[in-house]
Design an enzyme around this catalytic site. Structure first.
Site, PDB file in Angstrom:
ATOM      1  N   ASN A 102      22.228  91.009  86.961  1.00 58.70           N
ATOM      2  CA  ASN A 102      22.955  92.118  86.333  1.00 58.70           C
ATOM      3  C   ASN A 102      24.223  91.576  85.695  1.00 58.70           C
ATOM      4  O   ASN A 102      24.780  90.580  86.164  1.00 58.70           O
ATOM      5  CB  ASN A 102      23.326  93.168  87.391  1.00 58.70           C
ATOM      6  CG  ASN A 102      24.059  94.359  86.792  1.00 58.70           C
ATOM      7  OD1 ASN A 102      23.712  94.834  85.701  1.00 58.70           O
ATOM      8  ND2 ASN A 102      25.081  94.848  87.472  1.00 58.70           N
ATOM      9  N   HIS A 104      28.109  92.799  84.849  1.00 57.34           N
ATOM     10  CA  HIS A 104      29.059  93.840  85.236  1.00 57.34           C
ATOM     11  C   HIS A 104      30.409  93.539  84.575  1.00 57.34           C
ATOM     12  O   HIS A 104      30.850  92.395  84.590  1.00 57.34           O
ATOM     13  CB  HIS A 104      29.205  93.863  86.761  1.00 57.34           C
ATOM     14  CG  HIS A 104      30.092  94.961  87.242  1.00 57.34           C
ATOM     15  ND1 HIS A 104      29.692  96.282  87.261  1.00 57.34           N
ATOM     16  CD2 HIS A 104      31.375  94.950  87.670  1.00 57.34           C
ATOM     17  CE1 HIS A 104      30.694  97.023  87.703  1.00 57.34           C
ATOM     18  NE2 HIS A 104      31.724  96.242  87.957  1.00 57.34           N
ATOM     19  N   SER A 131      31.092  89.529  84.859  1.00 59.87           N
ATOM     20  CA  SER A 131      30.366  88.712  85.834  1.00 59.87           C
ATOM     21  C   SER A 131      28.866  88.933  85.688  1.00 59.87           C
ATOM     22  O   SER A 131      28.422  90.067  85.483  1.00 59.87           O
ATOM     23  CB  SER A 131      30.741  89.130  87.269  1.00 59.87           C
ATOM     24  OG  SER A 131      32.134  89.150  87.457  1.00 59.87           O
ATOM     25  N   ASP A 140      26.648  95.979  93.059  1.00 67.84           N
ATOM     26  CA  ASP A 140      27.481  94.919  92.455  1.00 67.84           C
ATOM     27  C   ASP A 140      27.966  93.896  93.476  1.00 67.84           C
ATOM     28  O   ASP A 140      29.111  93.425  93.409  1.00 67.84           O
ATOM     29  CB  ASP A 140      28.693  95.553  91.740  1.00 67.84           C
ATOM     30  CG  ASP A 140      28.270  96.512  90.643  1.00 67.84           C
ATOM     31  OD1 ASP A 140      27.199  96.302  90.061  1.00 67.84           O
ATOM     32  OD2 ASP A 140      29.010  97.476  90.385  1.00 67.84           O
TER      33      ASP A 140
END
Ligand code: GAR
Length: 183
Positions: A102, A104, A131, A140
């Site tokens: 992912n 973020h 990130s 997260d």
């Protein structure tokens, strides 16, 4: 060549960066929980295979089962979340453990969740950033694979900061994904 499925909910600028800068991996499917997402339209225009289904009405489990089928049919090895704004269930994450990334818009572990830029500005931070991390059950919270720092300028608003961080995201994500699939 490792096959990547991108999952998005919005305009898809990170998806486009992953496609345009693909090196050492190939984006073979763009999937979304929002059939009206701008990123899906861009993906279709680029000639990419797409999967679009709303969980509304059918529920999260049925949505994720169909998504899982589509990813497996496309022989995807790695899933890249790119502005996907829903939490994946623990059962889905378990099926793809270690293979979901992912991006973020904060320097994790700082500012997990939503409204990252507004919160960083309210806290008078001097730098922000983005990130790329591995996805786990926790929001997260998985291993950080790469980060870019972005200075906060005097007069920045959440919008100006978000736009500057987004440029950094487009440079970071393809590089980290390439390194990840070859690690
Ligand atoms: C990006 O800034 C991404 O970091 C963020 O949403 C935006 C998507 O933009 N993701 C999150 O906040 C995840 N919690 P895009 O659709 O243009 O790639």
């Amino acid at each position: 060549m490792p096959r990547v499925g991108v999952l998005l909910s919005g305009r898809g600028s990170n998806m486009q960066a992953l496609v345009e800068q693909a090196a050492g991996y190939e984006v073979v499917l763009v999937a979304s929980d929002r059939p009206e997402a701008g990123g899906l339209a861009s993906a279709r225009e680029a000639g990419l295979a797409t999967f679009a289904l709303s969980p509304k009405g059918i529920g999260k489990a049925a949505f994720e089962a169909a998504l899982d089928d589509a990813l497996r049919e496309a022989d995807v090895a790695v899933i890249a979340l790119a502005g996907y704004m829903r939490l994946l269930s623990p059962a889905f994450v378990a099926r793809w453990v270690g293979r979901i990334l992912n991006i973020h818009p904060s320097l994790l572990p700082a500012y997990q969740g939503l409204d990252t830029h507004a919160r960083a500005l309210a806290a008078r931070e001097r730098e922000a950033g983005c990130s790329v991390h591995l996805v786990t059950d926790e929001l997260d919270a998985g291993e950080v694979l790469g980060q870019t720092r972005v200075p906060i300028e005097p007069g920045d608003t959440a919008e100006t900061l978000a736009a500057r961080v987004l440029v950094a995201e487009h440079q970071l994500y393809p590089r980290v994904l390439k390194d990840f699939v070859h690690r």
